[in-house]
Design a protein around this motif. Structure first.
Motif, PDB file in Angstrom:
ATOM      1  N   ASP A 127      41.823  40.240  43.482  1.00 33.09           N
ATOM      2  CA  ASP A 127      41.522  39.111  44.372  1.00 33.09           C
ATOM      3  C   ASP A 127      42.429  37.899  44.137  1.00 33.09           C
ATOM      4  OD1 ASP A 127      39.487  40.924  44.839  1.00 33.09           O
ATOM      5  OD2 ASP A 127      37.845  39.528  44.497  1.00 33.09           O
ATOM      6  N   GLU A 130      43.102  35.012  46.697  1.00 32.51           N
ATOM      7  CA  GLU A 130      42.021  34.032  46.870  1.00 32.51           C
ATOM      8  C   GLU A 130      41.765  33.240  45.590  1.00 32.51           C
ATOM      9  OE1 GLU A 130      39.325  32.274  49.602  1.00 32.51           O
ATOM     10  OE2 GLU A 130      40.966  33.691  49.881  1.00 32.51           O
ATOM     11  N   ARG A 173      41.513  38.486  52.138  1.00 30.25           N
ATOM     12  CA  ARG A 173      40.053  38.297  52.132  1.00 30.25           C
ATOM     13  C   ARG A 173      39.310  39.545  52.578  1.00 30.25           C
ATOM     14  NH1 ARG A 173      41.102  32.315  54.468  1.00 30.25           N
ATOM     15  NH2 ARG A 173      41.364  31.320  52.412  1.00 30.25           N
ATOM     16  N   LEU A 176      38.835  41.904  49.147  1.00 30.32           N
ATOM     17  CA  LEU A 176      38.248  41.352  47.925  1.00 30.32           C
ATOM     18  C   LEU A 176      37.320  42.357  47.243  1.00 30.32           C
ATOM     19  CD1 LEU A 176      37.457  37.691  49.098  1.00 30.32           C
ATOM     20  CD2 LEU A 176      39.495  38.542  47.903  1.00 30.32           C
ATOM     21  N   THR A 179      33.399  40.470  45.206  1.00 30.71           N
ATOM     22  CA  THR A 179      32.303  39.931  46.009  1.00 30.71           C
ATOM     23  C   THR A 179      31.254  40.992  46.358  1.00 30.71           C
ATOM     24  OG1 THR A 179      33.663  40.327  47.970  1.00 30.71           O
ATOM     25  CG2 THR A 179      33.731  38.119  47.021  1.00 30.71           C
TER      26      THR A 179
END
Length: 246
Positions: A127, A130, A173, A176, A179
């Motif tokens: 990731d 981000e 995104r 990812l 998450t």
């Protein structure tokens, strides 16, 4: 001499493959790096000495593969890795992912669980578009990126600046891993230097905490930097792969 794989997406991927016994080992390199790096070549020699099948390749926009670096994004490079694993290897593989390659290898573990015998990550940058780039940008940098579609950052590894595109951030995104659930039901060995200025040690601890699996270990190496390419570090990578293969 590189060979080439033409993918379903119309990209031409440069690769070097050594035949041998399985499970094979696949090296997945980092952001803006190529398959001629120290770790890739060391592992090719290591695999050759063992008679182990080995594959290294360049993502599109990297090394000898087609395309421009700044036109690519995480999803594209994951597609390249998917095509290389499916087309150029047989049976389960041990994926060795360095930096961004760590993120890509984790995406492969999710997309191709039946083809993964185990995982070795080196400073896995899960990731990072981000958690690293976007989180680290100032408001002015974010505004420039959104307005111009790109921003240039100095690189300590290259004379050329890193071009970070809006596409890289926004498409990242969709990829990812931190998450949602991350199941790694095979041996995983994560290596991380404490002096890494690109991938914080805390990211390795977060990944260890986040992933689920019965056999996941993290080794922190005091003083090792992001390159993780000293003779001791290289030997440690080979030892981690041998541990997974065992």
């Amino acid at each position: 001499m590189s060979e080439y794989l033409d993918t379903a997406q119309g990209r031409r991927i440069a690769y070097h493959r050594s035949m041998g016994r399985g499970p094979g080992v696949v090296f997945l390199g980092g952001f803006k790096s190529d398959m001629t790096g120290t770790k890739a070549l060391y592992l090719q020699d290591w695999a050759g000495a063992r008679g182990q099948a080995f594959l290294r390749f360049d993502y599109s926009g990297h090394g000898d593969s087609s395309g421009r670096f700044e036109d690519g994004c995480i999803g594209d490079w994951a597609e390249d890795a998917h095509a290389a694993i499916e087309s150029l290897t047989e049976g389960p593989q041990v994926l060795v992912g360095s930096s961004m390659g760590g993120w890509i290898s984790l995406l492969m573990a999710r997309a191709l669980p039946h083809r993964v015998a185990g995982l070795v990550t080196i400073a896995a940058a899960a990731d990072f578009t981000e958690r690293g780039f976007w989180a680290g940008f100032s408001e002015a940098q974010r505004a420039t990126l959104m307005r111009d579609g790109r921003i240039e950052l100095p690189s300590e590894y290259d004379d050329q600046p890193y071009v970070i595109t809006r596409q890289l951030i926004e498409e990242g995104r969709k990829q990812l891993l931190m998450t949602g659930p991350l199941s790694l039901p095979f041996p995983v060995r994560m290596l991380q230097g404490t002096a890494d200025l690109d991938v914080p040690m805390g990211w390795a601890l977060d990944l260890l905490d986040h992933a689920s699996g019965e056999d996941i270990r993290l080794t922190l190496v005091k003083g090792a930097d992001h390159r993780f390419s000293t003779p001791d570090c290289l030997s440690m990578i080979a030892g981690a792969i041998e541990d997974v293969l065992a």
